[in-house]
Enzyme design. Structure first.
Site, mmCIF file in Angstrom:
data_model
loop_
_atom_site.group_PDB
_atom_site.id
_atom_site.type_symbol
_atom_site.label_atom_id
_atom_site.label_comp_id
_atom_site.label_asym_id
_atom_site.label_seq_id
_atom_site.Cartn_x
_atom_site.Cartn_y
_atom_site.Cartn_z
ATOM 1 N N HIS A 1 0.827 -1.205 0.000
ATOM 2 C CA HIS A 1 0.000 0.000 0.000
ATOM 3 C C HIS A 1 0.863 1.258 0.000
ATOM 4 C CE1 HIS A 1 -3.361 -2.638 0.845
ATOM 5 N NE2 HIS A 1 -4.203 -1.615 0.889
ATOM 6 N N HIS B 1 1.116 -4.016 9.387
ATOM 7 C CA HIS B 1 2.499 -3.840 8.954
ATOM 8 C C HIS B 1 3.348 -3.330 10.108
ATOM 9 C CE1 HIS B 1 2.648 -4.674 4.673
ATOM 10 N NE2 HIS B 1 1.547 -3.960 4.476
#
Length: 233
Positions: free
Chosen positions: A148, A197
Site C-alpha cells: 500500500h 504492517h
C-alpha cells in the site's frame, strides 16, 4: 577536479539533482530496512511504534475515538489494488482520448513496474505480518515492504508529477505534489494503525516507492526533452 565537479553541478538542474538524491536515499534506506526485516526478532523501533497505536496492555484496542478506526480503513483503501487500478486505468484512458499514447504507456509502465518490484521484494524478504497486535483488516500477503505504501507512492507521485508539468503557476504545482505526498504518507501510516504492517515495512515501501517514482519521472523528463512524449504527441 573541484572545478570539473562544480561545472558539472552547474549544468544539472535542481529538480534533476533532487530526484537523484531521492533515488539514492530511497535505495540506501531500503537496504538498511531490509536488514531490519531479516532480523530474527522485531526491532524495538517496530514494536514501540506498533504498540503506541494500542491502549496500554490492550493489543486489540486501537487508540482514538470510535469513528477513527473506520476513517483509517477509508484512508488505507486509497492505497488498495482496486482503487489504484481504477485510478490508473481512468488516467490511461483519458491520456489515450487526448492522444497522448506515449504518456499513457509511461503511466502504465510506472505503476505496473512498481507492482512487480513490490512483489519481488516481498518474496525476497519473506517477512510475515506482525502478530504483536490484532489486525483490524484481513491481509494474507507477505509484510515487507508495504505494498500500500509503495504503490500509493508510485501511483500518486507519478500522477502528481505528470499533472504538475501541465499546470500553470508554481503554487498550483506545489499544491498538487504536496497532495500526492500527503496521501502517500496517510496511506502508509494507516497500515501501522491497522496493525497489518511493521513501521519498517511502511518506511521501506515509501523508500522504494519514492525512488521508483523519481526514476520514472527522470525517464519521462528525458523523453520529453527528446520530444518523445507530450510535446510531439
Amino acid at each position: 577536479m573541484r572545478s570539473f565537479a562544480t561545472a558539472l553541478l552547474n549544468k544539472i538542474e535542481f529538480p534533476v539533482l533532487l530526484a537523484g538524491l531521492v533515488i539514492a536515499g530511497g535505495l540506501w534506506g531500503l537496504e538498511e530496512l531490509m536488514e531490519v526485516a531479516h532480523a530474527t526478532t522485531p526491532h524495538a523501533f517496530d514494536t514501540e511504534i506498533l504498540l503506541a497505536f494500542r491502549h496500554p496492555g490492550q493489543p486489540d484496542s486501537p487508540i482514538g475515538p470510535a469513528w477513527l478506526e473506520g476513517a483509517v480503513r477509508d484512508i488505507t483503501s486509497l492505497g488498495g489494488t482496486s482503487v489504484l487500478v481504477l485510478v490508473t486505468t481512468a488516467v490511461i484512458i483519458y491520456l489515450l482520448l487526448i492522444r497522448r499514447p506515449a504518456t499513457a504507456l509511461l503511466m502504465f509502465v510506472a505503476v505496473a513496474g512498481g507492482q512487480v518490484l513490490s512483489s519481488l521484494l516481498k518474496f525476497e524478504v519473506d517477512r510475515p505480518r506482525p502478530d504483536l497486535v490484532s489486525h483490524l483488516v484481513n491481509e494474507t500477503s507477505l509484510s515487507f515492504p508495504s505494498g500500500h505504501a509503495m504503490l500509493s507512492a508510485v501511483t500518486y507521485l507519478t500522477l502528481g508529477s505528470m499533472a504538475a508539468r501541465f499546470l500553470p503557476g508554481r503554487t498550483t504545482k506545489i499544491f498538487v505534489l504536496g497532495l500526492a505526498i500527503l496521501t502517500t504518507l496517510l496511506v502508509g501510516a494507516s497500515r501501522v494503525y491497522l496493525g497489518v504492517h511493521w513501521p519498517s515495512d511502511v518506511l521501506a515501501g515509501w523508500c522504494a516507492g519514492f525512488a521508483w517514482a523519481m526514476l520514472c519521472w527522470l525517464v519521462a523528463r528525458f523523453l520529453q526533452r527528446r520530444h518523445a512524449v507530450a510535446g510531439s504527441e
